[in-house]
Design an enzyme around this catalytic site. Structure first.
Site, mmCIF file in Angstrom:
data_model
loop_
_atom_site.group_PDB
_atom_site.id
_atom_site.type_symbol
_atom_site.label_atom_id
_atom_site.label_comp_id
_atom_site.label_asym_id
_atom_site.label_seq_id
_atom_site.Cartn_x
_atom_site.Cartn_y
_atom_site.Cartn_z
ATOM 1 N N ASP A 67 0.814 -1.217 0.000
ATOM 2 C CA ASP A 67 0.000 0.000 0.000
ATOM 3 C C ASP A 67 0.848 1.268 0.000
ATOM 4 O O ASP A 67 2.068 1.203 0.172
ATOM 5 C CB ASP A 67 -0.959 -0.010 1.206
ATOM 6 C CG ASP A 67 -0.287 -0.419 2.512
ATOM 7 O OD1 ASP A 67 0.952 -0.383 2.580
ATOM 8 O OD2 ASP A 67 -1.002 -0.767 3.463
ATOM 9 N N ASN A 135 -7.717 -2.654 14.155
ATOM 10 C CA ASN A 135 -9.118 -2.938 13.807
ATOM 11 C C ASN A 135 -9.233 -4.138 12.850
ATOM 12 O O ASN A 135 -10.272 -4.338 12.231
ATOM 13 C CB ASN A 135 -9.790 -1.700 13.196
ATOM 14 C CG ASN A 135 -9.125 -1.251 11.891
ATOM 15 O OD1 ASN A 135 -8.188 -1.885 11.413
ATOM 16 N ND2 ASN A 135 -9.615 -0.161 11.318
ATOM 17 N N HIS A 137 -7.420 -4.618 10.079
ATOM 18 C CA HIS A 137 -7.143 -4.377 8.655
ATOM 19 C C HIS A 137 -5.849 -5.049 8.220
ATOM 20 O O HIS A 137 -4.949 -5.274 9.020
ATOM 21 C CB HIS A 137 -7.185 -2.880 8.298
ATOM 22 C CG HIS A 137 -6.022 -2.052 8.731
ATOM 23 N ND1 HIS A 137 -6.162 -0.891 9.460
ATOM 24 C CD2 HIS A 137 -4.699 -2.159 8.511
ATOM 25 C CE1 HIS A 137 -4.981 -0.340 9.670
ATOM 26 N NE2 HIS A 137 -4.078 -1.094 9.105
ATOM 27 N N GLU A 142 -9.715 -1.860 5.075
ATOM 28 C CA GLU A 142 -10.389 -1.565 6.334
ATOM 29 C C GLU A 142 -11.589 -2.495 6.538
ATOM 30 O O GLU A 142 -12.036 -3.151 5.581
ATOM 31 C CB GLU A 142 -10.860 -0.101 6.312
ATOM 32 C CG GLU A 142 -9.733 0.928 6.215
ATOM 33 C CD GLU A 142 -8.998 1.157 7.538
ATOM 34 O OE1 GLU A 142 -8.969 0.243 8.392
ATOM 35 O OE2 GLU A 142 -8.444 2.255 7.714
HETATM 36 C C1 GLP Z 1 -0.696 0.367 8.547
HETATM 37 C C2 GLP Z 1 -0.297 -0.395 7.280
HETATM 38 C C3 GLP Z 1 -0.475 -1.875 7.448
HETATM 39 C C4 GLP Z 1 0.153 -2.315 8.743
HETATM 40 C C5 GLP Z 1 -0.606 -1.704 9.885
HETATM 41 C C6 GLP Z 1 -0.053 -2.095 11.242
HETATM 42 O O1 GLP Z 1 -1.981 0.861 8.521
HETATM 43 N N1 GLP Z 1 -1.009 0.025 6.133
HETATM 44 O O2 GLP Z 1 0.091 -2.548 6.339
HETATM 45 O O3 GLP Z 1 0.104 -3.717 8.842
HETATM 46 O O4 GLP Z 1 -0.548 -0.299 9.766
HETATM 47 O O5 GLP Z 1 1.060 -1.322 11.536
HETATM 48 P P1 GLP Z 1 2.076 -1.606 12.695
HETATM 49 O O6 GLP Z 1 2.906 -2.770 12.225
HETATM 50 O O7 GLP Z 1 2.899 -0.357 12.809
HETATM 51 O O8 GLP Z 1 1.293 -1.901 13.907
#
Ligand code: GLP
Length: 240
Positions: A67, A135, A137, A142
């Site tokens: 992404d 959440n 995702h 989402e």
């Molecule tokens: C973001 C990214 C995701 C990631 C998520 C969790 O929103 N788009 O790909 O998995 O956050 O992030 P973290 O690993 O910092 O908890």
């Protein structure tokens, strides 16, 4: 879904590296799906170490990122292309031509989603690395994103904007939109590793592993993947 429970973040990163390395070693031209966020940073450090200290080469690897924010380019230290260069790509011998990441500043975002989607359709990801949002995702898919989705533009939820604001000086600076690989494209990967650490992921991990397979928790679809491995620390597993 195979669950590997580990003691802490260091063990999580080592376990992920070991699985990553076995996929890399099994192919002369491995295709790896990478994620951003804090969860895979320890894994990326180990990959850099492998190149710098062990002389491992990653020149034949092709990469696809999950992404990118809409509106941030490589010069913004919050863009995901910057994150990947800073944490991984600039430190190993991956061929820049083999790096694929959605372009968040493309003049036509819908067209960019189609371009990325057709690139994915003509490729085959050997290993997709994922984090999980609080959440549930995955990527930026989402809650209530259709399981049939392909690469698309997404409006970020307030929860995700709040969670990701820790990387920005001010919550107002967090982009409201992103481009994300769709759930179908994530599920097409031959192997998937999901990384989860910390107490703030415990509810999402519980919903993913024990809740219904439902679009209200995008990560729950991973239970239907034939080779998905959750690597999670004790805090993230605390509700299981
Ligand atoms: C973001 C990214 C995701 C990631 C998520 C969790 O929103 N788009 O790909 O998995 O956050 O992030 P973290 O690993 O910092 O908890």
């Amino acid at each position: 879904m195979n669950i590997v429970k580990v003691k802490d973040y260091k063990a999580l990163s080592e376990e992920a590296f070991s699985l990553f390395k076995s996929v890399i070693s099994a192919s002369s031209a491995p295709v790896i799906g990478f994620a951003t966020g804090s969860s895979p940073v320890g894994l990326y450090e180990l990959i850099c170490y492998d190149y710098i200290k062990n002389g491992a080469s990653y020149k034949d690897m092709t990469t696809f990122n999950l992404d990118e924010y809409v509106g941030l380019d490589v010069s913004s230290d919050q863009s995901y292309i910057y994150f990947m260069k800073h944490n991984l790509f600039d430190h190993i011998d991956v061929n820049p031509k083999n790096i694929n990441i959605p372009n968040g500043i493309a003049p036509d975002i819908e067209k960019e989603c189609k371009r990325y989607s057709s690139l994915l359709a003509s490729s085959s990801i050997d290993l997709q690395i994922l984090g999980i949002g609080a959440n549930g995702h995955i990527g930026f898919n989402e809650p209530n994103t259709p399981f049939t989705s392909t690469t698309h533009k997404v409006k970020l939820t307030d929860k995700t904007i709040q969670d990701n604001s820790r990387f920005f000086d001010d919550i107002e600076q967090v982009p409201k939109y992103a481009i994300t690989m769709g759930i179908t494209e994530i599920m097409n990967a031959k192997k998937i590793i999901i990384l989860a650490n910390g107490k703030n992921k415990a509810k999402a991990v519980f919903d993913m592993v024990k809740g219904p397979v439902s679009e209200s928790c995008p990560a729950s679809i991973l239970r239907r993947h034939p080779d998905a491995v959750l690597i999670a620390d004790e805090d993230a597993c605390s509700l299981l």
